[in-house]
Design a protein around this motif. Structure first.
Motif, mmCIF file in Angstrom:
data_model
loop_
_atom_site.group_PDB
_atom_site.id
_atom_site.type_symbol
_atom_site.label_atom_id
_atom_site.label_comp_id
_atom_site.label_asym_id
_atom_site.label_seq_id
_atom_site.Cartn_x
_atom_site.Cartn_y
_atom_site.Cartn_z
ATOM 1 N N ALA A 123 1.028 -1.122 -0.007
ATOM 2 C CA ALA A 123 0.081 -0.028 0.029
ATOM 3 C C ALA A 123 0.882 1.313 -0.062
ATOM 4 C CB ALA A 123 -0.838 0.080 1.156
ATOM 5 N N PRO A 124 0.401 2.166 -0.673
ATOM 6 C CA PRO A 124 1.219 3.596 -0.673
ATOM 7 C C PRO A 124 1.462 4.211 0.754
ATOM 8 C CG PRO A 124 -0.783 3.805 -1.743
ATOM 9 C CD PRO A 124 -0.740 2.313 -1.469
ATOM 10 N N PRO A 125 2.262 4.921 0.881
ATOM 11 C CA PRO A 125 2.521 5.318 2.343
ATOM 12 C C PRO A 125 1.481 6.720 2.464
ATOM 13 C CG PRO A 125 4.121 6.379 0.967
ATOM 14 C CD PRO A 125 3.614 5.036 0.198
ATOM 15 N N PRO A 126 1.032 6.739 3.603
ATOM 16 C CA PRO A 126 0.151 7.876 3.940
ATOM 17 C C PRO A 126 0.736 9.149 3.440
ATOM 18 C CG PRO A 126 0.919 7.222 5.945
ATOM 19 C CD PRO A 126 1.438 6.193 4.857
ATOM 20 N N PRO A 127 -0.281 10.200 3.095
ATOM 21 C CA PRO A 127 0.417 11.431 2.793
ATOM 22 C C PRO A 127 0.888 11.989 4.151
ATOM 23 C CG PRO A 127 -2.085 11.611 2.671
ATOM 24 C CD PRO A 127 -1.648 9.920 2.999
ATOM 25 N N PRO A 128 2.042 13.005 3.858
ATOM 26 C CA PRO A 128 2.436 13.774 5.042
ATOM 27 C C PRO A 128 1.290 14.412 5.823
ATOM 28 C CG PRO A 128 3.061 14.593 3.098
ATOM 29 C CD PRO A 128 2.611 13.439 2.680
ATOM 30 N N PRO A 129 1.398 14.682 7.073
ATOM 31 C CA PRO A 129 0.233 15.770 7.706
ATOM 32 C C PRO A 129 0.578 17.066 7.153
ATOM 33 C CG PRO A 129 2.355 14.944 9.172
ATOM 34 C CD PRO A 129 2.478 14.197 7.817
#
Length: 227
Positions: free
Chosen positions: A221-227
């Motif tokens: 799964a792609p990494p979560p977007p930066p906060p």
């Protein structure tokens, strides 16, 4: 006689149950069986042969004298050889032998066609067949062929590309009964015979078994977007 009849009925019922069970997938929606029934295999070009054993009810007491019988009464031994011309259609030759008394013997030779509904390399191959041939009773090395016809249903469980086990129930009609004894030859009317049998088949040729393809692992799964 009664015990043999009971065993014959039980054998016929067992084979019919196995044939019905292996073909029950036809009556279910594809979505329910797609995860259990593999796709059809390519069987065209295969040649098979093997022995079988079964029971015949042709030699009833009104045909053969019960005063001089041996322990193999009503059991028959046989063999078959066949060739798959397509993935579903085969032609085969069968020979069978039984010895209902110590004097005579009984031979059957048939040719027929077979239609495989579920061509598989691993699993059940349910089929129907039909054909004809001749039977011959040979005490004292005499006898002449009597025509016969048959229909059959069965299923072969293939353990792998080379070996399978076939269960079959055959209905056969002999158009005439020609018998021989020390007084000469005499004819009786035709009669129906029911023959459950079980055998082993060895297969050669045909297409190579398709390789087992392992699906690739899912992508991470792609990494979560930066906060």
């Amino acid at each position: 006689m009664m015990a043999k009849s009971r065993w014959g009925v039980l054998a016929a019922a067992a084979i019919a149950g196995l044939v019905w069970g292996s073909s029950a997938a036809f009556a279910q929606p594809a979505s329910e069986v797609s995860d259990r029934v593999p796709p059809g295999a390519s069987l065209a070009g295969e040649t098979y042969l093997g022995p079988h054993i079964g029971m015949t009810f042709f030699g009833h007491k009104d045909v053969y004298c019960r005063c001089d019988v041996d322990g193999n009464d009503f059991l028959f031994l046989g063999g078959r050889v066949g060739h798959m011309f397509t993935d579903h259609l085969a032609a085969e030759i069968t020979g069978q032998f039984t010895r209902p008394d110590r004097v005579g013997s009984f031979w059957e030779f048939t040719t027929g066609v077979l239609w495989d509904f579920t061509p598989q390399i691993h699993g059940w191959n349910t089929y129907v067949g039909a054909g004809g041939g001749a039977s011959r009773q040979v005490p004292y090395f005499r006898g002449k062929g009597v025509p016969l016809a048959y229909v059959a249903a069965g299923s072969e469980y293939r353990f792998n590309k080379l070996v399978g086990m076939r269960l079959e129930l055959k209905g056969q009609y002999n158009f005439r009964t020609t018998l021989y004894d020390q007084f000469g030859a005499f004819d009786q009317a035709g009669r129906f015979d029911l023959q459950p049998n079980i055998g082993v088949l060895f297969r050669f040729g045909g297409n190579a078994e398709p390789p087992i393809v392992t699906p690739p692992a899912p992508a991470p799964a792609p990494p979560p977007p930066p906060p």
